[in-house]
Design a protein around this motif. Structure first.
Motif, PDB file in Angstrom:
ATOM      1  N   GLN A   3      -8.136  -2.790  -5.313  1.00 53.80           N
ATOM      2  CA  GLN A   3      -9.422  -1.135  -5.530  1.00 53.80           C
ATOM      3  C   GLN A   3      -9.027  -0.175  -6.384  1.00 53.80           C
ATOM      4  O   GLN A   3      -9.234   0.266  -6.943  1.00 53.80           O
ATOM      5  N   LEU A   4      -7.369   0.056  -6.718  1.00 52.51           N
ATOM      6  CA  LEU A   4      -6.803   1.122  -7.180  1.00 52.51           C
ATOM      7  C   LEU A   4      -6.586   0.575  -8.222  1.00 52.51           C
ATOM      8  O   LEU A   4      -7.155   1.555  -9.633  1.00 52.51           O
ATOM      9  N   ARG A  54     -12.338   9.349   0.591  1.00 54.23           N
ATOM     10  CA  ARG A  54     -10.276   9.238   0.900  1.00 54.23           C
ATOM     11  C   ARG A  54      -9.827  10.422   2.030  1.00 54.23           C
ATOM     12  O   ARG A  54     -10.445  11.324   1.164  1.00 54.23           O
ATOM     13  N   ILE A  55      -9.603  10.308   2.638  1.00 57.40           N
ATOM     14  CA  ILE A  55      -9.559  11.607   4.093  1.00 57.40           C
ATOM     15  C   ILE A  55      -7.573  11.896   4.014  1.00 57.40           C
ATOM     16  O   ILE A  55      -7.548  12.959   5.534  1.00 57.40           O
ATOM     17  N   VAL A  56      -6.977  11.397   3.244  1.00 59.20           N
ATOM     18  CA  VAL A  56      -5.514  11.050   3.845  1.00 59.20           C
ATOM     19  C   VAL A  56      -4.872  10.917   2.451  1.00 59.20           C
ATOM     20  O   VAL A  56      -5.339  10.795   1.636  1.00 59.20           O
ATOM     21  N   VAL A 108      -9.662  -1.832   2.417  1.00 55.31           N
ATOM     22  CA  VAL A 108     -10.667  -1.661   1.634  1.00 55.31           C
ATOM     23  C   VAL A 108     -11.895  -2.697   1.834  1.00 55.31           C
ATOM     24  O   VAL A 108     -13.304  -2.339   1.525  1.00 55.31           O
ATOM     25  N   GLU A 109     -11.553  -3.041   1.575  1.00 54.02           N
ATOM     26  CA  GLU A 109     -12.787  -4.909   2.313  1.00 54.02           C
ATOM     27  C   GLU A 109     -13.239  -5.153   3.312  1.00 54.02           C
ATOM     28  O   GLU A 109     -13.943  -5.791   4.340  1.00 54.02           O
ATOM     29  N   LEU A 130       0.398   3.846  -2.770  1.00 55.88           N
ATOM     30  CA  LEU A 130       0.111   5.087  -2.808  1.00 55.88           C
ATOM     31  C   LEU A 130       1.337   6.937  -2.589  1.00 55.88           C
ATOM     32  O   LEU A 130       1.375   7.341  -3.574  1.00 55.88           O
ATOM     33  N   GLU A 148      -5.533  -5.844  -1.436  1.00 53.96           N
ATOM     34  CA  GLU A 148      -6.539  -5.253  -0.773  1.00 53.96           C
ATOM     35  C   GLU A 148      -6.382  -3.444  -1.706  1.00 53.96           C
ATOM     36  O   GLU A 148      -7.588  -3.097  -2.638  1.00 53.96           O
ATOM     37  N   LEU A 149      -6.125  -3.141  -1.694  1.00 53.85           N
ATOM     38  CA  LEU A 149      -5.404  -1.268  -2.009  1.00 53.85           C
ATOM     39  C   LEU A 149      -5.523  -1.472  -3.344  1.00 53.85           C
ATOM     40  O   LEU A 149      -5.613  -1.060  -4.349  1.00 53.85           O
ATOM     41  N   TRP A 176     -13.671   3.849   2.178  1.00 52.19           N
ATOM     42  CA  TRP A 176     -13.932   3.304   1.237  1.00 52.19           C
ATOM     43  C   TRP A 176     -15.578   3.031   1.573  1.00 52.19           C
ATOM     44  O   TRP A 176     -15.679   1.970   2.062  1.00 52.19           O
ATOM     45  N   PHE A 178      -5.211   9.728 -10.072  1.00 55.42           N
ATOM     46  CA  PHE A 178      -5.130   9.603  -9.272  1.00 55.42           C
ATOM     47  C   PHE A 178      -5.226  11.084  -7.916  1.00 55.42           C
ATOM     48  O   PHE A 178      -4.276  11.583  -8.069  1.00 55.42           O
ATOM     49  N   LEU A 179      -6.847  11.539  -7.506  1.00 56.42           N
ATOM     50  CA  LEU A 179      -6.263  13.060  -6.821  1.00 56.42           C
ATOM     51  C   LEU A 179      -6.005  12.516  -5.338  1.00 56.42           C
ATOM     52  O   LEU A 179      -7.095  11.858  -4.429  1.00 56.42           O
ATOM     53  N   PRO A 180      -5.623  13.181  -4.651  1.00 58.38           N
ATOM     54  CA  PRO A 180      -5.480  13.080  -3.346  1.00 58.38           C
ATOM     55  C   PRO A 180      -6.483  13.428  -2.712  1.00 58.38           C
ATOM     56  O   PRO A 180      -6.653  13.830  -2.988  1.00 58.38           O
ATOM     57  N   GLY A 181      -6.412  12.671  -1.547  1.00 58.28           N
ATOM     58  CA  GLY A 181      -6.964  12.912  -0.405  1.00 58.28           C
ATOM     59  C   GLY A 181      -7.676  13.942   0.105  1.00 58.28           C
ATOM     60  O   GLY A 181      -6.761  14.998   0.233  1.00 58.28           O
ATOM     61  N   ALA A 208       1.121  -0.589   0.371  1.00 57.71           N
ATOM     62  CA  ALA A 208      -0.158  -0.203   0.230  1.00 57.71           C
ATOM     63  C   ALA A 208       1.027   1.109   0.003  1.00 57.71           C
ATOM     64  O   ALA A 208       0.957   2.155  -0.831  1.00 57.71           O
ATOM     65  N   ILE A 268      -6.555   3.470   4.790  1.00 57.77           N
ATOM     66  CA  ILE A 268      -6.654   3.130   3.574  1.00 57.77           C
ATOM     67  C   ILE A 268      -6.400   2.644   2.692  1.00 57.77           C
ATOM     68  O   ILE A 268      -6.674   2.247   1.991  1.00 57.77           O
ATOM     69  N   CYS A 269      -5.682   1.618   3.012  1.00 58.61           N
ATOM     70  CA  CYS A 269      -4.892   0.106   3.338  1.00 58.61           C
ATOM     71  C   CYS A 269      -6.763  -0.899   2.978  1.00 58.61           C
ATOM     72  O   CYS A 269      -6.089  -1.878   2.751  1.00 58.61           O
TER      73      CYS A 269
END
Lengths: 167, 217
Positions: A115-116, B215-217, B179-180, A87, A111-112, B200, A145-148, A83, B176-177
């Motif tokens: 998803q990405l 996403r907030i970070v 997701v599920e 990121l 997972e990440l 997510w 990819f937009l920042p959070g 991850a 953020i890692c």
């Protein structure tokens, strides 16, 4: 000068390092106009030397305090599915190809990346399809990819906790 | 002798019942607790290792100057996070010219991939350090995002509330890692946190009580 940066994170991913430095893959990179290959190999068994790669300048190291400079200077990042690496590369707005280690048991780190990938922010392959992917990859189909938005979190918390907003 | 045992049994049951009732009361009061109205909000920030620390510092960075002082707690095996926090805070103090933070260490409650049973023991050990620390700092808010260390610290915060000393607001932001599935800390704190954020939508669907704002970070 076009540079590829390969990163395996804090552990090791020998299969990826071997694959990337194989004759076939080096040729595929040269064909796509890449002139330089930088590898971060972690605890891997081998640190590839700079010799004998036709048309490609190769540099490798195990760890650095920060790889953000290597990320910044790359035109293409090839990364393990971790991850943090994903990121960091996307945060730097880099073309990112994630190589999944299918020999590892399914862990939540995947997972990440998955998803990405399904949000089309990155390309995704395994070691056995790496060379083929490098030949055919097309990053123009991906979405940036937009920042959070941490300010949304701050706004919510101000309201929830009764903090007077400062504007 | 039997009467004495019975007495002890009833006594213990009564105390346990009181604690549970008090816990329920404390948990329900969460949204009414507005520490911000008194001016500044004292925050205890639980920094984990590596990625967790990067994420939490992004969140802290978004908060206004009303959130001070900030007390950081890190696991005592973590040198990288300490450097990151100092770098982050010195950039902050450029704006105000006076540092408003402290840094504390507690034993790590769970290493990655540590087994369940030994996690329980080391979490209890970490709790032993967390309670005095949290009682001393008396934060208005505990902000955390998933390292194992945050469970004993949140528990200590709740204890302040149960004892009626201070209502500590628990804010949890799942990494953020995730997701599920929630992390182990997330699964526990989903039931205890006053504000539980996920990043997510698939997690929001599974955990309806969670707050989802992208996403907030």
């Amino acid at each position: 000068m076009k540079r590829v940066f390969v990163t395996v994170g804090t552990t090791r991913f020998d299969e990826l390092v071997e694959r990337v430095t194989s004759e076939e893959t080096v040729q595929a990179l040269v064909d796509r106009g890449y002139t330089e290959l930088v590898l971060q190999v972690g605890h891997g068994s081998d640190v590839p030397g700079p010799e004998s790669y036709s048309g490609l300048k190769v540099n490798a190291f195990r760890f650095k305090d920060s790889i953000s400079e290597d990320m910044k200077q790359a035109d293409l990042v090839i990364s393990h599915a971790g991850a943090g690496s994903c990121l960091e590369a996307l945060g730097a707005q880099k073309a990112l190809l994630v190589v999944v280690n299918d020999k590892l048991m399914d862990n939540h780190q995947l997972e990440l990346a998955r998803q990405l990938h399904s949000d089309s922010h990155l390309l995704y392959c395994t070691c056995s399809t790496l060379t083929e992917t490098l030949k055919t990859m097309d990053f123009s189909t991906l979405t940036p990819f937009l920042p959070g938005q941490p300010q949304n979190f701050a706004k919510f918390l101000d309201k929830a906790l009764g903090v007077a907003s400062q504007c | 002798m039997d009467m004495l045992l019975l007495g002890v049994f009833f006594g213990c049951t009564l105390i346990a019942l009181c604690i549970i009732v008090q816990l329920v009361v404390v948990l329900r009061k969460g949204s009414k607790c507005k520490p911000g109205t008194k001016g500044s909000v004292c925050v205890l920030v639980v920094a984990g290792s590596g990625g967790h620390t990067t994420e939490i510092l992004r969140l802290v960075g978004s908060l206004s100057q009303s959130y001070r002082p900030r007390h950081y707690v890190i696991a005592d095996t973590d040198k990288m996070s300490e450097d990151k926090i100092h770098t982050f805070e010195s950039a902050q103090s450029d704006r105000t010219n006076r540092p408003q933070y402290t840094l504390h260490r507690i034993p790590r409650s769970r290493e990655v991939r540590q087994s369940w049973s030994s996690s329980v023991v080391s979490t209890l050990y970490a709790l032993f350090y967390s309670v005095p620390l949290v009682f001393r700092l008396r934060p208005d808010v505990v902000l955390c995002n998933g390292p194992g260390t945050c469970v004993p610290l949140c528990a200590a915060g709740l204890l302040l509330g149960i004892l009626g000393l201070k209502r500590v607001v628990l804010v949890y932001v799942e990494s953020i890692c995730r997701v599920e599935t929630l992390s182990l800390s997330g699964k526990i704190l989903y039931h205890l946190a006053d504000y539980f954020f996920v990043q997510w939508s698939s997690l929001k669907n599974k955990y309806p009580k969670a707050i989802y704002m992208g996403r907030i970070v």
